[in-house]
Design an enzyme around this catalytic site. Structure first.
Site, PDB file in Angstrom:
ATOM      1  N   HIS A 105      11.344 -23.487   9.437  1.00  0.00           N
ATOM      2  CA  HIS A 105      10.259 -24.254   9.989  1.00  0.00           C
ATOM      3  C   HIS A 105       8.653 -24.014   9.717  1.00  0.00           C
ATOM      4  O   HIS A 105       7.865 -24.689   9.855  1.00  0.00           O
ATOM      5  CB  HIS A 105      10.394 -23.528  11.553  1.00  0.00           C
TER       6      HIS A 105
ATOM      7  N   CYS B 287       3.300  -3.159   4.139  1.00  0.00           N
ATOM      8  CA  CYS B 287       2.532  -1.971   4.247  1.00  0.00           C
ATOM      9  C   CYS B 287       3.168  -1.034   5.279  1.00  0.00           C
ATOM     10  O   CYS B 287       4.472  -1.415   5.405  1.00  0.00           O
ATOM     11  CB  CYS B 287       1.183  -2.409   4.781  1.00  0.00           C
TER      12      CYS B 287
ATOM     13  N   HIS C  57       8.407 -30.425  11.025  1.00  0.00           N
ATOM     14  CA  HIS C  57       7.761 -29.201  10.651  1.00  0.00           C
ATOM     15  C   HIS C  57       6.502 -29.474   9.824  1.00  0.00           C
ATOM     16  O   HIS C  57       5.493 -28.651   9.673  1.00  0.00           O
ATOM     17  CB  HIS C  57       8.585 -28.031  10.208  1.00  0.00           C
TER      18      HIS C  57
ATOM     19  N   THR D  61       3.497  -1.058   8.933  1.00  0.00           N
ATOM     20  CA  THR D  61       3.969  -1.943   9.823  1.00  0.00           C
ATOM     21  C   THR D  61       3.846  -3.310   9.246  1.00  0.00           C
ATOM     22  O   THR D  61       4.843  -4.020  10.029  1.00  0.00           O
ATOM     23  CB  THR D  61       3.079  -1.897  10.812  1.00  0.00           C
TER      24      THR D  61
ATOM     25  N   ASP E 106       0.732  -1.236   0.004  1.00  0.00           N
ATOM     26  CA  ASP E 106       0.040   0.012  -0.154  1.00  0.00           C
ATOM     27  C   ASP E 106       1.018   1.102  -0.140  1.00  0.00           C
ATOM     28  O   ASP E 106       2.178   1.174  -0.200  1.00  0.00           O
ATOM     29  CB  ASP E 106      -0.939  -0.121   1.270  1.00  0.00           C
TER      30      ASP E 106
END
Ligand code: RB5
Length: 143
Positions: free
Chosen positions: A101, A68, A136, A70, A10
């Site tokens: 993992h 974005c 995993h 954060t 964004d």
């Protein structure tokens, strides 16, 4: 073999996305597909997340990068799609472990919280680290 990478952001991630594209374009083994946004103009991150997850659905072994402000909004949005294992990473170790993992197929970054230097390091690690399988695998199968 050429790696296909899809990237979108964004407005909050736009600047970091552009730097990442320039960085990846210097690598002949990588094809970068820019899915926008292409300016600072305010947009809604779920729309640009959707552009990317739609492409990853069509191109199974591709890698995505979402940015974005954060990374949090993109992370919430991306992980609602069943074929996405999106990892919001803030350091190199997280990027490494998200591949080893979690077999993450999308690296998610915060354009306002992560430096380009750190993003570049995380990206290199993300692209060059393999999933470890073993214990995993069963965990991923439970998701
Ligand atoms: C946009 O201002 C900002 O809210 C967005 O980029 C993102 O950080 C949301 O999680």
């Amino acid at each position: 073999m050429t790696k296909n990478i899809y990237i979108s952001s964004d407005h909050g991630g736009y600047e970091l996305k552009e730097k990442i594209i320039t960085f990846l374009n210097n690598n002949n083994n990588i094809k970068v597909n820019n899915l926008g946004t292409n300016s600072h103009e305010s947009v809604d991150y779920p729309d640009f997340c959707k552009n990317l997850v739609t492409e990853l659905k069509k191109n199974d072994n591709s890698i995505g990068v979402l940015v974005c402000g954060t990374g949090i909004g993109m992370s919430i949005a991306a992980n609602r799609y069943n074929h996405i294992r999106g990892a919001l990473c803030t350091n190199e170790n997280m990027a490494r472990l998200s591949r080893k993992h979690n077999n993450a197929n999308v690296l998610i970054l915060g354009g306002r919280t992560t430096s380009f230097k750190c993003a570049k390091n995380m990206l290199e690690i993300f692209l060059n680290t393999e999933f470890e399988f073993g214990r995993h695998t069963q965990r991923l199968e439970k998701i």
